[in-house]
Design a protein around this motif. Structure first.
Motif, PDB file in Angstrom:
ATOM      1  N   THR A 157      -9.051  26.386 112.099  1.00 52.35           N
ATOM      2  CA  THR A 157      -9.816  25.903 113.369  1.00 52.35           C
ATOM      3  C   THR A 157      -9.411  24.538 113.589  1.00 52.35           C
ATOM      4  O   THR A 157      -8.960  23.712 112.695  1.00 52.35           O
ATOM      5  CB  THR A 157     -11.218  25.795 113.185  1.00 52.35           C
ATOM      6  N   VAL A 158      -9.665  23.852 114.834  1.00 49.72           N
ATOM      7  CA  VAL A 158      -8.852  22.510 115.011  1.00 49.72           C
ATOM      8  C   VAL A 158     -10.368  21.642 114.643  1.00 49.72           C
ATOM      9  O   VAL A 158     -11.409  21.971 115.154  1.00 49.72           O
ATOM     10  CB  VAL A 158      -8.628  22.523 116.633  1.00 49.72           C
ATOM     11  N   TYR A 159     -10.004  20.783 113.809  1.00 51.30           N
ATOM     12  CA  TYR A 159     -11.225  19.802 113.311  1.00 51.30           C
ATOM     13  C   TYR A 159     -11.815  19.163 114.558  1.00 51.30           C
ATOM     14  O   TYR A 159     -11.185  18.594 115.474  1.00 51.30           O
ATOM     15  CB  TYR A 159     -10.698  18.685 112.384  1.00 51.30           C
ATOM     16  N   ASN A 160     -13.326  19.276 114.612  1.00 53.19           N
ATOM     17  CA  ASN A 160     -14.120  18.844 115.708  1.00 53.19           C
ATOM     18  C   ASN A 160     -13.631  19.174 117.028  1.00 53.19           C
ATOM     19  O   ASN A 160     -13.814  18.132 117.839  1.00 53.19           O
ATOM     20  CB  ASN A 160     -13.782  17.078 115.473  1.00 53.19           C
ATOM     21  N   HIS A 161     -13.007  20.269 117.176  1.00 50.00           N
ATOM     22  CA  HIS A 161     -13.018  20.925 118.426  1.00 50.00           C
ATOM     23  C   HIS A 161     -14.132  22.147 118.684  1.00 50.00           C
ATOM     24  O   HIS A 161     -14.203  22.844 117.638  1.00 50.00           O
ATOM     25  CB  HIS A 161     -11.448  21.541 118.403  1.00 50.00           C
ATOM     26  N   ILE A 188     -10.001  32.181 117.253  1.00 53.76           N
ATOM     27  CA  ILE A 188      -8.803  32.984 117.956  1.00 53.76           C
ATOM     28  C   ILE A 188      -7.833  32.317 118.555  1.00 53.76           C
ATOM     29  O   ILE A 188      -6.733  32.471 118.409  1.00 53.76           O
ATOM     30  CB  ILE A 188      -9.770  34.111 118.533  1.00 53.76           C
ATOM     31  N   VAL A 189      -8.313  31.480 119.532  1.00 56.21           N
ATOM     32  CA  VAL A 189      -7.295  30.718 120.297  1.00 56.21           C
ATOM     33  C   VAL A 189      -6.080  30.070 119.563  1.00 56.21           C
ATOM     34  O   VAL A 189      -4.999  30.319 120.022  1.00 56.21           O
ATOM     35  CB  VAL A 189      -8.358  29.538 121.199  1.00 56.21           C
ATOM     36  N   PRO A 190      -6.018  29.588 118.169  1.00 53.64           N
ATOM     37  CA  PRO A 190      -5.102  29.096 117.780  1.00 53.64           C
ATOM     38  C   PRO A 190      -4.240  30.113 117.325  1.00 53.64           C
ATOM     39  O   PRO A 190      -2.953  30.147 117.149  1.00 53.64           O
ATOM     40  CB  PRO A 190      -5.791  28.241 116.317  1.00 53.64           C
ATOM     41  N   MET A 191      -4.811  31.452 117.313  1.00 48.31           N
ATOM     42  CA  MET A 191      -3.763  32.650 116.910  1.00 48.31           C
ATOM     43  C   MET A 191      -2.965  32.953 118.099  1.00 48.31           C
ATOM     44  O   MET A 191      -1.975  33.682 117.954  1.00 48.31           O
ATOM     45  CB  MET A 191      -4.515  33.475 116.679  1.00 48.31           C
TER      46      MET A 191
END
Ligand code: UDP
Ligand code: MG
Length: 327
Positions: A157-161, A188-191
């Motif tokens: 996951t993107v930190y603090n997002h 899921i979005v980063p995938m």
């Protein structure tokens, strides 16, 4: 020209809706005036089964200006599902969609930069909080430990997002291929991949009303995130089992030595202790496995993730959306 959709899930947000609408309206208009986005860009509110006047306010806004559109879900489906309903409707209508909360905690001035980065070729632009000055210590602490735990467990996951982000049309199309019922969008979005970029903003105080994420919901959200994205807990059980097995071999050798050297051990303490310790471990393990089986159960049912009651918007948009919903 790029048509932008702002997607906003709303659950009992009657207190903030007017303010949110007028601030976003100003923002969209300034972007249109600057020639960054198309004139027919829209603000799409998703009413997540609110029990207050949220939906009638959304309908009113739509009556007054076609800038505002609304989706009414058949019942409360939860933040993530409401957001997905909005994004999946927008995916065939827009060139890019920005998701944000109704409570104006996400600084809407970051939208300019998001659009800029999109125009420079990013398909996903994450809004990242640079500071959490206005959150309570408790919220900050729980949220930060959660991000650390998630990444430690291998879920990217993107930190603090949170869920403040821009996605291009093709990123949204790709997202629609992810059919999971146990929805944790920010995992899921980063995938989805493609080019991504980041925009920093300061998180403000909730404009009005109170958080719809009490501790109970926050904990279940964290659990959801971990078990729907990572299988590390299962691997940890295996590791634990192996270590306990190794320890038990040592204990076995030790007790055999004691036995053959003629020292009879009363043994009550060790027996009782091990029964309790192992009983506990088994129960924890079963619980974790149960979590996953529960997930599999839900996924195999293939239930719809959201059900739309009404969609109010431009005529052509509604036509396209009706076609999409039936697919
Ligand atoms: N929300 C929703 N359905 C729910 C709970 C929340 O659509 O069941 C919406 C809510 O209206 C808000 C967003 O999700 O726009 C984030 O919720 P909130 O601001 O309460 O969460 P927090 O910022 O405190 O984490
Ligand atoms: Mg909030």
């Amino acid at each position: 020209m790029n048509r932008l959709f702002c997607v906003i899930p709303c659950y009992n947000e009657e207190e903030v809706l007017h303010e949110t609408a007028s601030r976003l309206e100003a923002k969209i208009k300034s972007l249109v005036a600057a020639g960054k986005i198309a004139e027919d860009s829209r603000i799409l509110f998703v009413n997540d089964g609110s029990r207050d006047k949220t939906w009638s306010i959304i309908s009113e806004l739509h009556e007054k200006s076609e800038l505002f559109q609304g989706i009414n879900l058949s019942k409360n489906m939860g933040h993530q599902n409401a957001l997905l309903a909005g994004l999946m409707t927008a995916k065939d209508l827009c060139d890019a969609a920005i998701s944000l909360d109704a409570d104006l905690q996400d600084d809407i001035n970051a939208i300019d930069e998001m659009v800029e980065k999109y125009l420079n070729g990013a398909d996903v632009v994450y809004g990242v909080r640079s500071k959490r000055a206005t959150d309570t210590f408790f919220k900050k602490f729980t949220a930060e430990s959660f991000y650390k735990l998630m990444n430690g467990l291998g879920a990217n996951t993107v930190y603090n997002h949170a869920d403040y982000r821009l996605m291009s049309r093709r990123a949204l199309q790709a997202l629609s291929e992810f059919g999971e019922v146990n929805l944790f969008l920010r995992g899921i979005v980063p995938m989805v991949g493609f080019n991504s970029d980041v925009v920093y903003y300061e998180r403000a105080e909730r404009f009005a009303g109170e958080s719809k994420y009490p501790l109970r919901k926050m904990l279940s959200f964290a659990m959801e995130g971990i078990t729907s994205l990572s299988t590390k807990p299962i691997k940890m059980i295996t590791g634990l089992g192996v270590s306990i097995f190794l320890v038990s071999i040592i204990v076995l050798i030790y007790s055999l030595v004691r036995h053959f050297t003629g020292h009879t051990i009363p043994g009550w303490t060790t027996t009782v202790l091990s029964v309790w310790a192992i009983g506990g471990l088994i129960m924890i393990s079963l619980g974790v496995i149960g979590e996953y089986i529960g997930k599999i159960y839900l996924e195999t049912k293939n239930r719809p993730r959201f059900i739309i009651r009404d969609y109010i918007g431009d005529e052509e948009d509604v036509e396209i959306a009706n076609y999409t919903y039936k697919r």
